[in-house]
Design a protein around this motif. Structure first.
Motif, PDB file in Angstrom:
ATOM      1  N   PHE A  71     -13.505  -2.535  -8.705  1.00  0.00           N
ATOM      2  CA  PHE A  71     -12.463  -3.397  -9.266  1.00  0.00           C
ATOM      3  C   PHE A  71     -13.011  -4.581 -10.048  1.00  0.00           C
ATOM      4  O   PHE A  71     -12.317  -5.150 -10.894  1.00  0.00           O
ATOM      5  N   THR A  72     -14.282  -4.952  -9.809  1.00  0.00           N
ATOM      6  CA  THR A  72     -14.844  -6.067 -10.580  1.00  0.00           C
ATOM      7  C   THR A  72     -15.307  -5.629 -11.962  1.00  0.00           C
ATOM      8  O   THR A  72     -15.461  -6.457 -12.861  1.00  0.00           O
ATOM      9  N   ASP A  73     -15.533  -4.324 -12.130  1.00  0.00           N
ATOM     10  CA  ASP A  73     -16.033  -3.799 -13.407  1.00  0.00           C
ATOM     11  C   ASP A  73     -14.967  -3.028 -14.195  1.00  0.00           C
ATOM     12  O   ASP A  73     -15.037  -2.946 -15.422  1.00  0.00           O
ATOM     13  N   VAL A  74     -14.011  -2.445 -13.475  1.00  0.00           N
ATOM     14  CA  VAL A  74     -12.996  -1.599 -14.114  1.00  0.00           C
ATOM     15  C   VAL A  74     -11.645  -2.310 -14.025  1.00  0.00           C
ATOM     16  O   VAL A  74     -11.191  -2.669 -12.940  1.00  0.00           O
ATOM     17  N   ALA A  75     -11.011  -2.512 -15.157  1.00  0.00           N
ATOM     18  CA  ALA A  75      -9.719  -3.200 -15.196  1.00  0.00           C
ATOM     19  C   ALA A  75      -8.593  -2.263 -14.781  1.00  0.00           C
ATOM     20  O   ALA A  75      -8.686  -1.040 -14.925  1.00  0.00           O
ATOM     21  N   ARG A  76      -7.545  -2.850 -14.265  1.00  0.00           N
ATOM     22  CA  ARG A  76      -6.348  -2.081 -13.948  1.00  0.00           C
ATOM     23  C   ARG A  76      -5.778  -1.486 -15.226  1.00  0.00           C
ATOM     24  O   ARG A  76      -5.674  -2.150 -16.252  1.00  0.00           O
ATOM     25  N   ASP A  77      -5.382  -0.217 -15.154  1.00  0.00           N
ATOM     26  CA  ASP A  77      -4.879   0.463 -16.345  1.00  0.00           C
ATOM     27  C   ASP A  77      -3.801   1.453 -15.930  1.00  0.00           C
ATOM     28  O   ASP A  77      -4.095   2.484 -15.323  1.00  0.00           O
ATOM     29  N   CYS A  84     -10.342   0.863  -5.753  1.00  0.00           N
ATOM     30  CA  CYS A  84      -9.946   0.525  -4.380  1.00  0.00           C
ATOM     31  C   CYS A  84     -11.108  -0.112  -3.629  1.00  0.00           C
ATOM     32  O   CYS A  84     -12.248   0.348  -3.707  1.00  0.00           O
ATOM     33  N   SER A  85     -10.804  -1.187  -2.878  1.00  0.00           N
ATOM     34  CA  SER A  85     -11.855  -1.902  -2.146  1.00  0.00           C
ATOM     35  C   SER A  85     -12.089  -1.338  -0.751  1.00  0.00           C
ATOM     36  O   SER A  85     -12.926  -1.860  -0.008  1.00  0.00           O
ATOM     37  N   GLN A  86     -11.341  -0.277  -0.377  1.00  0.00           N
ATOM     38  CA  GLN A  86     -11.529   0.381   0.920  1.00  0.00           C
ATOM     39  C   GLN A  86     -11.480  -0.634   2.065  1.00  0.00           C
ATOM     40  O   GLN A  86     -12.390  -0.738   2.898  1.00  0.00           O
ATOM     41  N   CYS A  87     -10.415  -1.394   2.107  1.00  0.00           N
ATOM     42  CA  CYS A  87     -10.271  -2.488   3.075  1.00  0.00           C
ATOM     43  C   CYS A  87     -10.375  -1.988   4.508  1.00  0.00           C
ATOM     44  O   CYS A  87      -9.899  -0.908   4.855  1.00  0.00           O
ATOM     45  N   GLY A  88     -10.964  -2.819   5.353  1.00  0.00           N
ATOM     46  CA  GLY A  88     -10.988  -2.520   6.782  1.00  0.00           C
ATOM     47  C   GLY A  88      -9.589  -2.532   7.368  1.00  0.00           C
ATOM     48  O   GLY A  88      -9.257  -1.738   8.248  1.00  0.00           O
ATOM     49  N   VAL A  89      -8.756  -3.442   6.886  1.00  0.00           N
ATOM     50  CA  VAL A  89      -7.340  -3.481   7.250  1.00  0.00           C
ATOM     51  C   VAL A  89      -6.546  -3.259   5.960  1.00  0.00           C
ATOM     52  O   VAL A  89      -6.334  -4.192   5.191  1.00  0.00           O
ATOM     53  N   CYS A  92      -1.684  -5.110  -2.192  1.00  0.00           N
ATOM     54  CA  CYS A  92      -3.069  -4.700  -2.409  1.00  0.00           C
ATOM     55  C   CYS A  92      -3.983  -5.932  -2.368  1.00  0.00           C
ATOM     56  O   CYS A  92      -3.702  -6.956  -2.999  1.00  0.00           O
ATOM     57  N   VAL A  93      -5.071  -5.843  -1.627  1.00  0.00           N
ATOM     58  CA  VAL A  93      -5.964  -6.988  -1.429  1.00  0.00           C
ATOM     59  C   VAL A  93      -6.571  -7.458  -2.749  1.00  0.00           C
ATOM     60  O   VAL A  93      -6.675  -8.658  -3.005  1.00  0.00           O
ATOM     61  N   ILE A  94      -6.955  -6.518  -3.618  1.00  0.00           N
ATOM     62  CA  ILE A  94      -7.584  -6.966  -4.859  1.00  0.00           C
ATOM     63  C   ILE A  94      -6.558  -7.589  -5.801  1.00  0.00           C
ATOM     64  O   ILE A  94      -6.903  -8.398  -6.655  1.00  0.00           O
ATOM     65  N   GLU A  95      -5.285  -7.236  -5.619  1.00  0.00           N
ATOM     66  CA  GLU A  95      -4.224  -7.915  -6.366  1.00  0.00           C
ATOM     67  C   GLU A  95      -4.152  -9.381  -5.927  1.00  0.00           C
ATOM     68  O   GLU A  95      -4.037 -10.285  -6.758  1.00  0.00           O
ATOM     69  N   GLN A  96      -4.259  -9.606  -4.633  1.00  0.00           N
ATOM     70  CA  GLN A  96      -4.204 -10.971  -4.112  1.00  0.00           C
ATOM     71  C   GLN A  96      -5.403 -11.794  -4.586  1.00  0.00           C
ATOM     72  O   GLN A  96      -5.328 -13.016  -4.690  1.00  0.00           O
ATOM     73  N   THR A 120      -3.766  -5.009  -9.050  1.00  0.00           N
ATOM     74  CA  THR A 120      -3.636  -3.993  -8.012  1.00  0.00           C
ATOM     75  C   THR A 120      -4.148  -2.622  -8.451  1.00  0.00           C
ATOM     76  O   THR A 120      -4.166  -2.302  -9.646  1.00  0.00           O
ATOM     77  N   VAL A 121      -4.546  -1.821  -7.488  1.00  0.00           N
ATOM     78  CA  VAL A 121      -4.800  -0.403  -7.747  1.00  0.00           C
ATOM     79  C   VAL A 121      -3.457   0.244  -8.103  1.00  0.00           C
ATOM     80  O   VAL A 121      -2.420  -0.077  -7.505  1.00  0.00           O
TER      81      VAL A 121
END
Length: 477
Positions: free
Chosen positions: A9-15, A48-53, A109-113, A118-119
């Motif tokens: 998610f840091t290298d690929v933008a949402r599309d 996706c960051s594959q969150c633990g939660v 989505c965590v990366i949205e926050q 978001t994914v």
């Protein structure tokens, strides 16, 4: 060491998938989003960051195992991704199209926050199952052995269809009774094709038939067959009728020609898409072509109405909502799509009455947001002296739905309902106080989301199977 395919998610933008331009999509009822290509779906899944939660999974009513099927998609293991997706969701390609992801999985989505966007969960979910259909991975029910137990389901909407699928896969005999000539409920007649093309619903209906589900269509319970007769024919009955009674307002001019119900307008439009002859459409009553249309309401049904009116060739389309944009219940994504297509939103505006019969205008009173109401939302207050008349040739009331009076319609006074008219049922199993009678979806919850109806149908099917198998449920403390 295995190559890292996730956390991009840091290298690929949402599309998002490519969206057809407004000048093209406003001329037809085709879906507005294109399909992801294989490479693009894998790329977007890899964000996706594959969150633990995983909050996406937590905030999905079905608790879909989203991180796992995103990872499998990123790795190109699409058949496995489909198996994981359909393990918890009977109709993932439908949810991928119509769920308000911005309020559910994607909105949490965590990366949205964290500001990375978001994914695109819904679009990937749709892509996975559409691919599964193309590849022949989607199979009808093929139980190892048939069971003697029989279940009757009243209502062929998403809750009833989800329960039917689950029950048939274990060999239970299932019959679905529905008042309409096609199965699907609001999926078929309520939601426009630009959000959910009808062949997507029809192939699911056909899959259920191929799996052994019997459909009794054009069958209105209480008129064509009694509720008691259905109970007598089956070991269990599921009530999955949804809520179809339009919520009304009391105002001068209500009931006049041209002041129409959203469900009637949308049903007529969808019937036309099937090639049916619809008299109310042909004579212009439920046809927006060439008219100044005003839609009243701020939910997803209102968004369906304004966008349908645009496609029918309305001269202008305005939407009145008594709160502001931030407080509307409908999807913000749908509002954006509607604005792109030419809909004008009049926020903080409510109807006071209607002019003419046939209608020629809406008496509008301007509002402001005051103190919060009991739900915590700011209550709208009338601004005195700010009334005006909005010209209109067609007014569509999209103020929500209420349950029909089933105990009266079905001559079943013992059917338990609450003061709102919805059926009293266990929220986990769907069981009612009537022996062998269950209820799921909107007829229990009130008007809600398709994904909640699917969850209720699946949970109810599991409870019925446990009852058939003599499994005792441990009540939650």
């Amino acid at each position: 060491m295995a190559k890292q395919v996730m956390l991009k998610f840091t290298d690929v933008a949402r599309d998002m998938p490519e969206k057809r331009p407004p000048n093209l999509r406003r001329t037809d009822f085709d879906e507005i989003y294109a399909e992801y290509a294989d490479r693009k779906a894998a790329e977007q899944s890899s964000r996706c960051s594959q969150c633990g939660v995983p909050y996406c999974q937590t905030h999905c009513p079905l608790h879909n195992n989203i991180p796992d099927w995103l990872r499998l998609t990123a790795e190109g293991r699409l058949e496995e991704a489909y198996e994981i997706s359909q393990a918890t969701n009977t109709f993932p390609e439908i949810c991928g199209r119509i769920c308000p992801q911005d309020r559910l999985c994607e909105g949490n989505c965590v990366i949205e926050q964290s500001g990375h966007g978001t994914v695109t969960i819904g679009s990937i979910e749709k892509y996975i199952t559409d691919t599964a259909w193309e590849k022949g991975w989607v199979k009808p029910a093929a139980p190892r052995e048939e069971r003697q137990e029989s279940v009757g389901i009243i209502g062929a909407g998403p809750g009833g269809l989800a329960a039917a699928d689950m029950l048939r896969r274990t060999g239970v005999q299932v019959t679905i009774y529905d008042r309409y000539d096609r199965a699907g409920g609001l999926l078929t007649y309520g939601i426009p094709g630009f959000k959910l093309e009808k062949d997507v619903v029809e192939r699911r209906n056909a899959q259920l038939v191929d799996g052994g589900v019997t459909f009794e269509l054009n069958c209105d319970v209480g008129r064509d067959i009694s509720f008691g007769a259905i109970r007598g024919k089956h070991d269990a009955v599921i009530i999955a009728t949804g809520v179809y009674k339009t919520r009304e307002i009391e105002a001068p001019g209500v009931g006049g020609f041209g002041v129409e119900r959203a469900i009637d307008f949308l049903t007529a439009s969808n019937r036309k898409s099937f090639g049916d002859t619809v008299e109310e459409f042909e004579n212009g009553r439920l046809n927006a072509a060439g008219k100044k249309v005003v839609v009243i309401g701020g939910g997803d049904t209102a968004m369906d109405c304004v966008r349908t009116s645009i496609r029918q060739g309305a001269e202008s389309v305005k939407c009145l909502y008594r709160r502001d944009r931030a407080n509307m219940p409908g999807s913000q994504r749908e509002v954006q799509n509607a604005e792109e297509e030419g809909v004008i939103f009049e926020w903080l505006s409510a109807p006071k009455g209607f002019v003419g019969d046939p209608v020629t205008g809406v008496m509008v009173q301007k509002m402001r947001l005051g103190a919060p109401d009991v739900t915590g939302r700011q209550a709208p207050e009338v601004i005195e002296g700010a009334d005006y008349v909005e010209d209109a040739d067609l007014v569509i009331m999209a103020l929500g739905f209420e349950p029909e009076d089933l105990p009266v319609l079905w001559d079943e006074p013992d059917l338990p309902v609450n003061r709102w008219g919805t059926i009293k049922a266990d929220y986990v199993t769907g069981a009612t106080a009537l022996e062998g009678v269950y209820a799921v979806g909107d007829i229990v919850r009130g008007a809600s989301l398709v994904v909640w109806a699917i969850k209720d149908g699946r949970d109810c099917a599991e409870a019925i199977l446990n009852d058939f198998n003599g499994v005792q449920r441990i009540a939650a403390e």
